[in-house]
Design an enzyme around this catalytic site. Structure first.
Site, PDB file in Angstrom:
ATOM      1  N   SER A   1       0.644  -1.009   0.091  1.00 64.00           N
ATOM      2  CA  SER A   1       0.065   0.061   0.080  1.00 64.00           C
ATOM      3  C   SER A   1       0.990   1.477  -0.142  1.00 64.00           C
ATOM      4  O   SER A   1       2.034   1.256  -0.622  1.00 64.00           O
ATOM      5  CB  SER A   1      -1.004  -0.017   1.465  1.00 64.00           C
ATOM      6  OG  SER A   1      -2.226   0.835   1.064  1.00 64.00           O
TER       7      SER A   1
ATOM      8  N   HIS B   1      -7.008  -5.415  -2.471  1.00 65.83           N
ATOM      9  CA  HIS B   1      -5.959  -4.654  -2.196  1.00 65.83           C
ATOM     10  C   HIS B   1      -5.407  -5.200  -0.690  1.00 65.83           C
ATOM     11  O   HIS B   1      -4.241  -5.016  -0.272  1.00 65.83           O
ATOM     12  CB  HIS B   1      -6.085  -3.206  -1.913  1.00 65.83           C
ATOM     13  CG  HIS B   1      -5.008  -2.298  -1.231  1.00 65.83           C
ATOM     14  ND1 HIS B   1      -3.886  -2.120  -1.981  1.00 65.83           N
ATOM     15  CD2 HIS B   1      -4.999  -1.762  -0.289  1.00 65.83           C
ATOM     16  CE1 HIS B   1      -2.827  -1.340  -1.355  1.00 65.83           C
ATOM     17  NE2 HIS B   1      -3.650  -1.264  -0.227  1.00 65.83           N
TER      18      HIS B   1
ATOM     19  N   ASP C   1      -6.992  -4.147  -7.956  1.00 72.50           N
ATOM     20  CA  ASP C   1      -6.690  -3.195  -6.842  1.00 72.50           C
ATOM     21  C   ASP C   1      -6.793  -1.718  -7.398  1.00 72.50           C
ATOM     22  O   ASP C   1      -6.307  -1.274  -8.205  1.00 72.50           O
ATOM     23  CB  ASP C   1      -5.379  -3.730  -6.539  1.00 72.50           C
ATOM     24  CG  ASP C   1      -4.719  -3.012  -5.309  1.00 72.50           C
ATOM     25  OD1 ASP C   1      -5.640  -1.940  -4.710  1.00 72.50           O
ATOM     26  OD2 ASP C   1      -3.642  -3.115  -4.866  1.00 72.50           O
TER      27      ASP C   1
END
Length: 617
Positions: free
Chosen positions: A129, A332, A193
């Protein structure tokens, strides 16, 4: 296994390295208050150090007050992240950059990197991330400091990110390819994602939705990476479609440029709708899942990656709206289950022949082409998407062909420079050098030299024009061969340009050669190439153009005290250049413009000058 090649380099990632990097990137989320997490593995050969960075969903850690949260890269930390010829710094996400700078100043990261590099350990920077951009900047900072011509070197670091947002613009991407660094970076992205695509949309398009969604990607929230929280976020669909609608405009505009076409409507929209500046770089591994199996599709062309980022996340039908929006966040937070379980299956497809992609998703093909077609289908890439990818490959091919055409002109350039060198040598045994001889234009040989000067200028202007238009490979400005040719050309020919400039009194009305509109790009660019290659920094005027400073000082009506500082700087530079043999003895001949000017300076100054022994008194 994922692989990448850069220049003559080849990098490979084992499933074990990927898995350990992801485990570290996930583990560091549990301690978001720490700047990073360090794990050592001395059982590998070479010994390995994994440094991972935590994510943050805090609004201030993603966006600053500008439209896309951008700022110029700090060139004191990242001097290579710029366009050399244009001297234009890359733009990066300001919040990510600030977070990294805080880590450098407030933690022991610098010491840990030095220790690992000195002990010849393999450093792997990892991040999931928004921890990904920190891993990227840490890797680039290490490359800047420990893999330079003046450093002791070490094992090059690697960077492995998972679901990382974009971080820099096209100059950022260009610079990493020019420096042959992009093959050290591996970015894993699940097909839907949304996080790697977020920065393709401006801050203003989200309103308060980002803060709601960000709770899933911020370790400081209880709902962090919680699938059960997904159902309570009512704005997922709105958030997803806002990002993707902006991504559509960005990628369509980029595709038009790749294909050399213009759409009036699209250009009009671009004038009113802000387009994201962020672009991919490095090796991207797009991960797909189908039942119990998945594929890793490897793409290295950044223009192709941008197109895949958009087209692979498209809906097949309107009925998929809620499902895909949900997947865009679910994937994600589920790299551990969706990606890692397939690492040992070797289902890797490397798309390195993008110009030969099958265009129809319904075609049944055998062999490697069939495998590629299946992979493209798994990514949901339509015929239009494949055409855009082929356009990216075609641009790379055009750049290589342009370089070949220029390569064919090197013989012509070398011959003209040899002739000018002989012309220069004819003046070395006289009372004045070739600068002043050329300036007077009193001999037929001076006219011939001028023709050669113009011939060479034409070739170099063509090279610079192609660079400006992005029509040459990214590595062109960093090639040692072209840096050497450019340096010899600049030192030999620019003094003649300056002599011609002042011979025709173009400095009247205060127009100075060294101003931006005076000195040609062919000299500014080639000077910067050498300065960058030798890590000198911007030296201002150089050994090839100091004649302009001499001429300007000669014409200046100011008192010596008013220009003394400029005079001293010039003298110090000339001594340095002479010590390095960057300027010839002809500069100091009795009849040269330089010597005449220098002898007009106050005697007291000349007696204390650092170059008094160089000038023929």
């Amino acid at each position: 296994m994922a692989s990448s090649r850069g220049g003559s380099e080849s990098m490979e990632l084992s499933a074990d390295k990927i898995e350990k990097s992801f485990a570290a990137a996930l583990k560091v989320h549990k301690t978001p208050e720490k700047h990073y997490l360090l794990e050592k593995n001395n059982k590998t050969n070479p010994p390995e150090v994994i440094i991972s960075f935590p994510a943050s969903g805090a609004f201030k850690d993603w966006y600053s007050k500008t439209t896309f949260g951008e700022t110029e890269i700090d060139l004191s930390l990242f001097p290579s992240l710029r366009s050399i010829g244009n001297n234009e710094p890359a733009l990066v996400n300001k919040s990510f950059l600030q977070r990294f700078k805080d880590i450098l100043t407030k933690s022991s990261l610098r010491d840990e990197v030095v220790r690992a590099m000195n002990r010849q350990k393999q450093i792997v920077f990892a991040g999931h991330s928004s921890g990904g951009p920190l891993a990227i900047l840490a890797t680039l900072w290490t490359l800047e400091n420990y893999l330079t011509p003046k450093s002791q070197g070490g094992i090059p670091p690697l960077c492995i990110t998972f679901g990382s947002p974009l971080i820099g613009d096209h100059i950022f991407s260009h610079a990493t390819r020019r420096e042959i660094w992009s093959h050290y970076f591996f970015h894993f992205v699940m097909r839907y994602d949304i996080v790697p695509r977020i920065l393709l949309a401006p801050l203003s398009s989200f309103d308060q939705r980002f803060e709601t969604v960000s709770q899933l990607i911020d370790p400081k929230y209880k709902s962090f990476m919680s699938e059960s929280s997904l159902g309570r976020i009512a704005s997922i669909s709105d958030f997803y479609f806002e990002v993707m609608s902006n991504a559509a405009t960005v990628t369509r505009h980029a595709a038009c440029k790749l294909m050399g076409t213009t759409e009036a409507t699209l250009e009009t929209i671009a004038n009113f709708v802000p387009l994201s500046l962020y672009r991919p770089f490095g090796t991207y591994i797009f991960c797909t899942t189908s039942g119990n199996e998945g594929k890793q599709i490897v793409i290295k062309n950044p223009d192709a990656v941008l197109q895949v980022m958009f087209f692979s996340a498209q809906l097949s039908s309107e009925a998929e709206s809620d499902e895909v929006s949900y997947k865009s966040l679910r994937q994600h937070i589920s790299y551990g289950t969706e990606l890692i379980k397939n690492l040992g299956m070797q289902n890797v497809v490397v798309l390195d022949q993008l110009q030969n992609l099958p265009l129809s998703d319904n075609t049944t093909l055998d062999g490697i082409i069939g495998t590629i077609n299946t992979a493209l289908n798994d990514l949901g890439l339509s015929t239009r998407a494949r055409l855009c990818i082929e356009a990216a490959a075609a641009l790379e091919e055009r750049k290589r062909n342009n370089e070949k055409i220029i390569e064919q002109k090197k013989g012509f350039m070398e011959e003209k420079m040899k002739e000018l060198k002989r012309y220069k040598e004819t003046w070395e045994h006289q009372k004045k050098g070739y600068y002043d001889g050329f300036k007077e234009q009193a001999d037929p040989e001076d006219f011939k030299a001028n023709v050669k000067r113009l011939d060479l200028a034409g070739v170099w202007d063509e090279i610079i024009d192609k660079l400006i238009k992005n029509e040459l490979p990214e590595g062109f400005e960093g090639k040692k061969e072209w840096i050497e040719i450019g340096t010899r050309f600049r030192r030999l020919v620019e003094p003649l340009d300056i002599a011609n400039y002042y011979r025709h009194s173009r400095n009247r009305d205060g127009r100075v050669y060294m101003d931006k509109g005076g000195r040609p790009k062919r000299y500014r660019y080639t000077q910067r190439w050498l300065e960058h290659y030798e890590k000198r920094g911007d030296e201002g005027y150089s050994e090839s153009c100091f004649w302009a400073e001499v001429e300007d000082l000669s014409y200046d009506n100011k008192s010596f005290e008013d220009v003394k500082e400029r005079v001293v700087v010039l003298e110090e530079k000339i001594k340095k250049w002479r010590d390095r043999n960057d300027v010839g003895k002809d500069v100091f001949l009795e009849g040269s413009t330089f010597v005449k000017w220098w002898k007009s300076l106050p005697e007291q100054h000349r007696q204390q000058s650092c170059i008094q022994n160089l000038v023929q008194l």
